[in-house]
Motif scaffolding. Structure first.
Motif, PDB file in Angstrom:
ATOM      1  N   GLU A 199       0.825  -1.212   0.000  1.00  0.00           N
ATOM      2  CA  GLU A 199       0.000   0.000   0.000  1.00  0.00           C
ATOM      3  C   GLU A 199       0.858   1.261   0.000  1.00  0.00           C
ATOM      4  O   GLU A 199       0.500   2.264  -0.620  1.00  0.00           O
ATOM      5  CB  GLU A 199      -0.940   0.001   1.200  1.00  0.00           C
TER       6      GLU A 199
ATOM      7  N   GLU B  91       2.106   1.734  -3.473  1.00  0.00           N
ATOM      8  CA  GLU B  91       1.003   2.053  -4.384  1.00  0.00           C
ATOM      9  C   GLU B  91       0.633   3.533  -4.333  1.00  0.00           C
ATOM     10  O   GLU B  91       0.136   4.084  -5.322  1.00  0.00           O
ATOM     11  CB  GLU B  91      -0.207   1.170  -4.078  1.00  0.00           C
ATOM     12  N   GLU B  92       0.893   4.190  -3.228  1.00  0.00           N
ATOM     13  CA  GLU B  92       0.695   5.641  -3.172  1.00  0.00           C
ATOM     14  C   GLU B  92       1.685   6.344  -4.097  1.00  0.00           C
ATOM     15  O   GLU B  92       1.368   7.366  -4.708  1.00  0.00           O
ATOM     16  CB  GLU B  92       0.844   6.151  -1.731  1.00  0.00           C
TER      17      GLU B  92
END
Length: 373
Positions: free
Chosen positions: A203, A206-207
């Motif tokens: 995550e 993914e940012e």
């Protein structure tokens, strides 16, 4: 094809939004790239020591490599006359501009360039077309790993050449071969362990992907064009592909999954090393030029730093190679593996290489990735 749309790069339209990643030395040449293009994806030939099979390679590596660019493209076109075929050219390559120009003259639909920021890529591509008196058709794509690197290349191309990329490839920390991250970055993201499935901070990265996509859209809007973004690293299943599309990517770049295909240019011994590998065999290593890379552990890697090394011949491959301090010659190590001596050479791979169980066709891989089987 369900929820997947074609990958559109200007006037290039790939039925399947899958780019086969460039793998050197001798792993993704005409056979693999041609088969992928015939299957509706985008086939990529790696120029990294592409001429290693040429009889004069040891004596004249540059000439052998440039010659092989042309011959490999001809063979790939014979397999997929109407397919999309391009080259992966490392910025770190000695005589980088010569490789780019030769790829343009060979008729490359696309040049993907990383292992450094391809600052001069637009200039070299335009010069090649102008010098040959041909219409420029080759699309260009930088490989980036962070918002910062994407910003640098987009701003520079905008200011210096008044243009934006035709495509942007984001290579994440689960990719194979040389990685665009420091060892500290890989550790921070949990991508440097043998168990990335449980340690990788997906995550968080993914940012970064979303940030790159937003940035690229800004430059696309400025130049009134759609710049597709393709993600790479750790993509192995249809579900992985769908996840990347959900993040905002227009397609994916996949490499390791294509190694264990019948059409891959690697020898059977190389493919078998992937099939035999276990999860714990995939490690982060340090290349002779200081960059971290992902590879399959073997007797060669075990011996690096323990067995005295003396450079017997320089193949003039990488700009930043210090012949007096390197622990091994990366060209020799990769050629050894590409010629089937896999216990004596370097086996670059992605984080999922251990999942390969048998040889399959490129068409089977493509159908699995796009959800058609």
């Amino acid at each position: 094809m369900g929820t997947l749309k074609p990958l559109v790069i200007g006037d290039l339209v790939a039925r399947n939004p899958v780019i086969q990643g460039g793998m050197g030395v001798g792993i993704s040449l005409s056979s693999l790239a041609g088969a992928v293009a015939k299957s509706g994806g985008i086939g990529i030939i790696s120029t990294a020591q592409i001429g290693f099979r040429e009889p004069d390679f040891k004596k004249n590596p540059l000439e052998a490599n440039l010659r092989a660019i042309g011959t490999e493209m001809i063979k790939a076109r014979e397999i997929a006359p109407d397919g999309i075929i391009g080259f992966n050219i490392m910025v770190a390559t000695m005589n980088y501009a010569s490789y780019v120009k030769k790829a343009v003259l060979a008729g490359a639909d696309l040049i993907i360039s990383g292992a450094g920021l391809p600052v001069g890529l637009p200039e070299y591509v335009a010069e090649a077309a102008e010098e040959a008196g041909i219409k420029l058709k080759t699309k260009i794509a930088p490989i980036v790993s962070t918002v910062k690197s994407a910003m640098v290349i987009c701003k520079l191309w905008d200011r210096k050449y008044h243009q934006a990329p035709d495509l942007v490839v984001i290579e994440g920390p689960l990719a194979g071969g040389h990685l665009g991250f420091s060892k500290d970055d890989l550790t921070r993201l949990g991508a440097d362990t043998n168990d990335v499935e449980h340690t990788y901070k997906r995550e968080e990265y993914e940012e970064e992907i979303k940030g790159i996509i937003r940035l690229v859209k800004e430059y696309g809007d400025k130049y009134n064009k759609v710049i597709p973004v393709v993600t790479a690293g750790g993509i192995y299943t249809h579900e992985d592909v769908l996840h990347q599309i959900d993040l905002g990517a227009d397609g994916v770049q996949v490499a390791s999954k294509f190694v264990t295909t019948f059409e891959c240019d690697a020898p059977m011994e190389y493919k078998q090393a992937y099939i035999n590998a276990k999860k714990e065999d995939i490690v982060i290593t340090k290349s002779p030029v200081g960059m971290p890379g992902r590879a399959i552990v073997n007797p060669f890697l075990d011996g690096v730093g323990k067995i005295p090394f003396r450079l017997e011949h320089c193949y003039q491959c990488l700009e930043r190679c210090d012949r007096t301090t390197i622990p091994y010659c990366i060209t020799k190590a990769l050629v050894d593996s590409a010629e089937g001596r896999t216990e004596e050479g370097l086996l670059f791979c992605g984080s999922n290489a251990y999942r390969a169980e048998k040889l399959v066709t490129v068409d089977e891989v493509m159908k699995e990735l796009v959800g058609e089987n």
